[in-house]
Design an enzyme around this catalytic site. Structure first.
Site, PDB file in Angstrom:
ATOM      1  N   GLY A  82      54.527 101.691  57.848  1.00  0.00           N
ATOM      2  CA  GLY A  82      55.688 102.566  57.682  1.00  0.00           C
ATOM      3  C   GLY A  82      55.673 103.674  58.721  1.00  0.00           C
TER       4      GLY A  82
ATOM      5  N   TYR B  53      61.723 106.379  41.826  1.00  0.00           N
ATOM      6  CA  TYR B  53      60.749 106.843  42.805  1.00  0.00           C
ATOM      7  C   TYR B  53      59.596 107.574  42.112  1.00  0.00           C
ATOM      8  CZ  TYR B  53      59.012 109.370  46.953  1.00  0.00           C
ATOM      9  OH  TYR B  53      58.228 109.889  47.964  1.00  0.00           O
TER      10      TYR B  53
ATOM     11  N   ASN C 210      55.581  93.418  57.290  1.00  0.00           N
ATOM     12  CA  ASN C 210      56.247  93.622  56.005  1.00  0.00           C
ATOM     13  C   ASN C 210      55.204  94.145  55.029  1.00  0.00           C
ATOM     14  OD1 ASN C 210      57.555  93.485  53.560  1.00  0.00           O
ATOM     15  ND2 ASN C 210      58.319  91.398  53.834  1.00  0.00           N
TER      16      ASN C 210
ATOM     17  N   GLY D 223      58.991 105.849  59.866  1.00  0.00           N
ATOM     18  CA  GLY D 223      59.675 106.731  58.924  1.00  0.00           C
ATOM     19  C   GLY D 223      59.526 108.191  59.301  1.00  0.00           C
ATOM     20  N   GLN D 224      60.093 109.061  58.467  1.00  0.00           N
ATOM     21  CA  GLN D 224      60.118 110.500  58.755  1.00  0.00           C
ATOM     22  C   GLN D 224      58.713 111.068  58.929  1.00  0.00           C
ATOM     23  OE1 GLN D 224      61.305 113.097  55.544  1.00  0.00           O
ATOM     24  NE2 GLN D 224      62.219 114.595  56.912  1.00  0.00           N
TER      25      GLN D 224
ATOM     26  N   ASP E 115      55.647  98.697  61.245  1.00  0.00           N
ATOM     27  CA  ASP E 115      56.805  98.900  60.380  1.00  0.00           C
ATOM     28  C   ASP E 115      57.541  97.574  60.234  1.00  0.00           C
ATOM     29  OD1 ASP E 115      59.103 100.108  58.988  1.00  0.00           O
ATOM     30  OD2 ASP E 115      58.359 102.001  59.815  1.00  0.00           O
TER      31      ASP E 115
ATOM     32  N   ARG F  75      60.474  96.963  61.158  1.00  0.00           N
ATOM     33  CA  ARG F  75      61.311  96.686  62.322  1.00  0.00           C
ATOM     34  C   ARG F  75      60.795  97.476  63.516  1.00  0.00           C
ATOM     35  NH1 ARG F  75      62.727 100.677  59.399  1.00  0.00           N
ATOM     36  NH2 ARG F  75      64.068 102.406  60.042  1.00  0.00           N
TER      37      ARG F  75
END
Length: 318
Positions: free
Chosen positions: A9, A143, A53, A12-13, A35, A37
């Protein structure tokens, strides 16, 4: 033994900032970003990057073996507001990606895990002010439910299998370098963008909604510090409370007006208001301070200066 890191990941941010920081500490070739993508961004173009993935155990295991990974930072997740729109997938991603990494550590294939939790683990029955480390946790979002469950599994894998997993409950994170990522606290990122671009902002939370926030530099530093702390210092294996600054949309708008006097804000609360109302207004992080000497450095004033300056510079470079 050389520390070899896999970040899942990484686009991401938090992942983008964390990847940059870890590469400066451990060396570019020792930090593998991954990640779902491949984006045209610095962390992809300036170091080793793999498409993976987070739900595919075999892919993760293959990367761990290929690069002789010692530490995994699992940053892949569906955030609060986005998760509410797709609950089943959010649960699948947030939980099974964690199990994959925990099971690799259980099997002795990796030595250390960082997994982020969130203030979303708390709920409407939690004391809102100065929320303690140990308290009522009845989250009301997908979440939050997934993060609370993840905390319990992290502690379980540590207690039963000796897995060295470390975690902090991030408050809302504010960064100039990446776009908002679908979280309820992301208004506090978007407001700076809109202040500079349009001079006005429509907030999806009410003006008096206080939430715990943290400047990204502090969050990255906390993540590095907890992972570098001696194992015996990490007394909490569920997740540590992490405090930064708490403020309302009204307070952040007033701080921005000191730099952009004509800035205006309006309020149009939507479904995210209910999520925000279920979260703490401020956090007690005494245990993090005691166990691994945590201390935040950015208050609202300092953060606002940094955000506006960096966003202006970023716009000039486009």
């Amino acid at each position: 033994m050389t520390t070899k890191i896999l970040i899942i990941g990484a686009c991401g941010q938090i992942g983008t900032e964390l990847t940059k920081k870890l590469r400066t500490i451990y060396g570019t070739d020792n930090v593998i970003a991954s990640d779902i993508r491949k984006l045209n961004i610095d962390i992809v173009n300036e170091g080793i990057f793999e498409v993976v993935n987070a739900l595919d155990f075999n892919q993760i295991e293959h990367l761990v073996e290929q690069y002789q990974i010692t530490d995994v930072y699992l940053m892949a997740a569906l955030l609060s507001a986005t998760a509410e729109k797709n609950p089943a997938f959010a649960w699948d991603l947030n939980m099974n990606s964690l199990f994959h990494v925990l099971n690799l550590a259980k099997a002795g294939k990796i030595q250390k895990i960082f997994w982020p939790s969130s203030i979303a683990v708390f709920g409407p029955t939690t004391p809102r002010d100065n929320t303690p480390q140990y308290t009522i946790m009845e989250p009301s979002t997908v979440y939050g439910i997934s993060k609370q469950s993840g905390e319990r599994w992290c502690e379980y894998y540590h207690n039963i299998y000796g897995v060295d997993v470390r975690s902090i409950r991030y408050p809302g994170l504010i960064s100039w370098s990446t776009e908002p990522g679908g979280g309820t606290t992301d208004y506090a990122v978007d407001i700076y963008h809109k202040a500079l671009e349009k001079g006005t902002f429509e907030c999806f939370l009410s003006e008096e909604t206080a939430l715990p926030m943290m400047y990204m530099d502090d969050a990255i530093r906390a993540t590095v510090e907890i992972m570098q702390a001696p194992k015996e210092n990490i007394a909490i294996r569920s997740s540590y409370n992490l405090g930064g600054v708490s403020f309302t949309p009204k307070e952040i708008a007033e701080e921005i007006k000191k730099h952009i006097p004509d800035f205006t804000i309006t309020y149009k609360p939507d479904f995210r208001q209910k999520i925000a109302d279920s979260w703490p207004a401020s956090i007690d992080d005494t245990f993090a301070q005691k166990d691994w000497n945590w201390k935040h450095q950015f208050d609202l004033e300092k953060m606002t200066v940094e955000m506006l300056e960096n966003l202006k510079n970023k716009a000039l470079l486009k």
